[in-house]
Design a protein around this motif. Structure first.
Motif, mmCIF file in Angstrom:
data_model
loop_
_atom_site.group_PDB
_atom_site.id
_atom_site.type_symbol
_atom_site.label_atom_id
_atom_site.label_comp_id
_atom_site.label_asym_id
_atom_site.label_seq_id
_atom_site.Cartn_x
_atom_site.Cartn_y
_atom_site.Cartn_z
ATOM 1 N N ALA A 56 0.824 -1.208 0.000
ATOM 2 C CA ALA A 56 0.000 0.000 0.000
ATOM 3 C C ALA A 56 0.864 1.266 0.000
ATOM 4 C CB ALA A 56 -0.928 -0.001 1.211
ATOM 5 N N TRP A 57 1.893 1.311 0.872
ATOM 6 C CA TRP A 57 2.748 2.496 0.934
ATOM 7 C C TRP A 57 3.576 2.669 -0.334
ATOM 8 C CZ3 TRP A 57 2.031 6.645 3.463
ATOM 9 C CH2 TRP A 57 1.352 6.612 4.673
ATOM 10 N N SER A 58 3.947 1.569 -0.951
ATOM 11 C CA SER A 58 4.668 1.669 -2.220
ATOM 12 C C SER A 58 3.771 2.289 -3.288
ATOM 13 C CB SER A 58 5.139 0.286 -2.677
ATOM 14 O OG SER A 58 5.787 0.376 -3.919
ATOM 15 N N LEU A 59 2.510 1.886 -3.301
ATOM 16 C CA LEU A 59 1.570 2.453 -4.281
ATOM 17 C C LEU A 59 1.332 3.941 -4.020
ATOM 18 C CD1 LEU A 59 -0.979 -0.487 -4.480
ATOM 19 C CD2 LEU A 59 0.514 0.316 -6.316
ATOM 20 N N ARG A 67 5.420 5.721 -4.199
ATOM 21 C CA ARG A 67 6.180 5.528 -5.439
ATOM 22 C C ARG A 67 5.286 5.420 -6.676
ATOM 23 N NH1 ARG A 67 8.708 0.242 -4.601
ATOM 24 N NH2 ARG A 67 9.643 0.638 -6.619
ATOM 25 N N GLU A 68 3.980 5.271 -6.430
ATOM 26 C CA GLU A 68 3.005 5.077 -7.501
ATOM 27 C C GLU A 68 3.330 3.848 -8.351
ATOM 28 O OE1 GLU A 68 2.510 8.711 -9.652
ATOM 29 O OE2 GLU A 68 1.805 9.794 -7.888
ATOM 30 N N SER A 69 3.906 2.831 -7.710
ATOM 31 C CA SER A 69 4.180 1.567 -8.382
ATOM 32 C C SER A 69 4.142 0.437 -7.350
ATOM 33 C CB SER A 69 5.538 1.590 -9.080
ATOM 34 O OG SER A 69 6.581 1.671 -8.144
ATOM 35 N N GLU A 70 3.888 -0.761 -7.847
ATOM 36 C CA GLU A 70 3.812 -1.916 -6.961
ATOM 37 C C GLU A 70 5.189 -2.325 -6.457
ATOM 38 O OE1 GLU A 70 2.006 -4.802 -9.541
ATOM 39 O OE2 GLU A 70 0.016 -4.349 -8.749
ATOM 40 N N LEU A 71 5.238 -2.791 -5.239
ATOM 41 C CA LEU A 71 6.476 -3.328 -4.673
ATOM 42 C C LEU A 71 6.701 -4.743 -5.191
ATOM 43 C CD1 LEU A 71 8.770 -2.726 -2.704
ATOM 44 C CD2 LEU A 71 7.326 -3.592 -0.869
#
Length: 66
Positions: free
Chosen positions: A38-41, A44-48
């Motif tokens: 969730a925090w990556s999205l 960073r606006e991208s999936e981890l």
């Protein structure tokens, strides 16, 4: 090795490092993966990791890791 396994391995390593190791339970690991994704999205606006998460009775789960 898939991305989610690499992230999970790092989370386990971090939980065991330090002065007082705090081993992760399977449920805690799954929830931490959910928050990390969730925090990556958000930040960073991208999936981890590309693996799919599912809503199970006791919380979010990455089935391939379960």
């Amino acid at each position: 090795m898939s991305q989610v396994f690499a992230v999970a391995k790092e989370l386990v390593r971090l939980s065991l490092s330090g002065d007082e190791p705090d081993p992760l339970t399977h449920l805690r690991l799954q929830k931490l993966l959910y928050y990390a994704q969730a925090w990556s999205l958000v930040l960073r606006e991208s999936e981890l990791f590309p693996e799919v998460m599912e809503a199970w009775r006791h919380g979010p789960v990455v089935p391939v890791l379960y």
